[in-house]
Write an enzyme that holds these catalytic residues in place. Structure first.
Site, PDB file in Angstrom:
ATOM      1  N   GLU A  44      24.194   8.888   6.875  1.00 14.16           N
ATOM      2  CA  GLU A  44      25.635   9.118   6.997  1.00 14.16           C
ATOM      3  C   GLU A  44      26.414   8.440   5.873  1.00 14.16           C
ATOM      4  OE1 GLU A  44      27.167  11.229   8.729  1.00 14.16           O
ATOM      5  OE2 GLU A  44      25.492  11.849   9.974  1.00 14.16           O
ATOM      6  N   TYR A 129      34.550   8.207  11.706  1.00  8.93           N
ATOM      7  CA  TYR A 129      33.607   9.315  11.577  1.00  8.93           C
ATOM      8  C   TYR A 129      32.162   8.826  11.735  1.00  8.93           C
ATOM      9  CZ  TYR A 129      30.211  12.388   9.734  1.00  8.93           C
ATOM     10  OH  TYR A 129      29.060  13.110   9.632  1.00  8.93           O
ATOM     11  N   ASP A 147      35.600  15.380  10.915  1.00 12.18           N
ATOM     12  CA  ASP A 147      35.554  15.256   9.468  1.00 12.18           C
ATOM     13  C   ASP A 147      36.250  16.487   8.881  1.00 12.18           C
ATOM     14  OD1 ASP A 147      33.785  17.325   9.794  1.00 12.18           O
ATOM     15  OD2 ASP A 147      32.241  16.492   8.485  1.00 12.18           O
TER      16      ASP A 147
END
Length: 304
Positions: A44, A129, A147
């Site tokens: 991520e 996020y 997002d």
DNA sequence: ATCCCGTCTG
DNA sequence: CAGACGGGAT
């Protein structure tokens, strides 16, 4: 909650067809085959501003080098920053954040990853996020991610107004309870392969065409994304070059470093020692670089 | 030349 | 809340 009113009545069908669409076929990224929170956090953080296709090789190499969160925590920061630069991942601060986050997991959580979005949020470099992404993909315990993919999908499909609150409310309303892992994967995949800036509704077999406001009106406007200043010649490019040069050496005097950062470096010129010192002081404040004095000469190196 | 796009700092 | 932050792909 006026935002939720824009969702179709048959929300159950909307949910079911998207999950079905995702499960029948999706890009097979390696981080989608693990539930290791550390491996997912790495993917991520790498993906935050870097295209997924480029992340894949770097992710595999990173986990090969530092297989566990304890391995990363024990690494020297300079090694992690060098890795980041070697793999052209950009944004060297993110390497530092990831390293710090690993140390936080060791020092503040007994080496066990937090599982809730709120607790994950306390890790360096983990914002709303990423916290929900890790909680979802590792533990199936996240909230709806928002997002730019998700914003674009909701804006087009359900005519959600371009406001963060509206996107969050609608995303939360839409996510099936207890299914954050598959749901967040599916809705971001939809934004990534079907509802792109240039839409591919029919080519990608978008499962939401029958509900989609944009598909029906032909108006595929998307929320504005701020455009970046030019990169060539920018301060960001020069910062990147400093890191890239320093990773090759233990320690470098300013006048040796300078010409490797820009060919028009000259010690007393417009791009000279004063300019370089100023650039280095920012990198030093960021914790990426150290400077030292030896016999009146200034040297720079990656911070360990 | 334009696109990509989440988090931190001030 | 605005601005900074990398560099490859197209």
């Amino acid at each position: 909650m006026t935002e939720a009113a824009s969702l179709p009545e048959d929300t159950g069908d909307v949910r079911a067809v998207l999950i079905e669409w995702y499960e029948s076929d999706h890009r097979d990224f390696p981080w989608r085959r693990t539930t290791d929170p550390y491996a997912i956090l790495v993917s991520e953080v790498m993906s935050q501003q870097t295209q997924l296709e480029r992340v894949e090789k770097a992710w595999t190499a990173f986990l090969d080098r530092w297989p566990t969160v304890a391995d990363l925590a024990a690494a020297e920061r300079g090694a992690v920053v060098s890795f980041w630069s070697d793999h052209r991942l950009g944004y060297n601060n993110r390497a530092k954040y990831l390293h710090t986050a690993a140390q936080q997991v060791l020092d503040e959580h007994d080496g066990e990853f937090p599982t809730s979005p709120t607790a994950l949020r306390s890790l360096q470099g983990v914002g709303p996020y990423t916290a929900n992404a890790v909680a979802s993909f590792a533990f199936n315990e996240g909230n709806a991610v928002v997002d730019t993919n998700v914003k674009r999908v909701l804006y087009r499909a359900f005519d959600v107004p371009d406001s963060d609150a509206a996107f969050e409310d609608t995303a939360a309303e839409l996510m099936p309870e207890g299914a954050s892992r598959v749901w967040n994967n599916a809705i971001m995949e939809l934004g990534g392969v079907a509802c792109q800036k240039t839409p591919r509704c029919d080519a990608a077999g978008c499962p939401w065409r029958e509900w989609c406001h944009a598909y029906q009106t032909g108006d595929f406007t998307a929320p504005d994304v701020p455009t970046q200043p030019e990169f060539e010649g920018s301060r960001r490019q020069m910062r990147g070059r400093v890191i890239s040069v320093l990773k090759e050496y233990d320690e470098l005097p300013l006048d040796t470093l300078g010409p490797r950062v820009r060919v028009d470096y000259s010690p007393d010129g417009e791009y000279g020692r004063a300019w370089l010192r100023e650039l280095l002081s920012d990198l030093e404040a960021d914790g990426l670089v150290e400077t030292d004095e030896h016999d009146g000469e200034t040297t720079a190196q990656l911070r360990q």
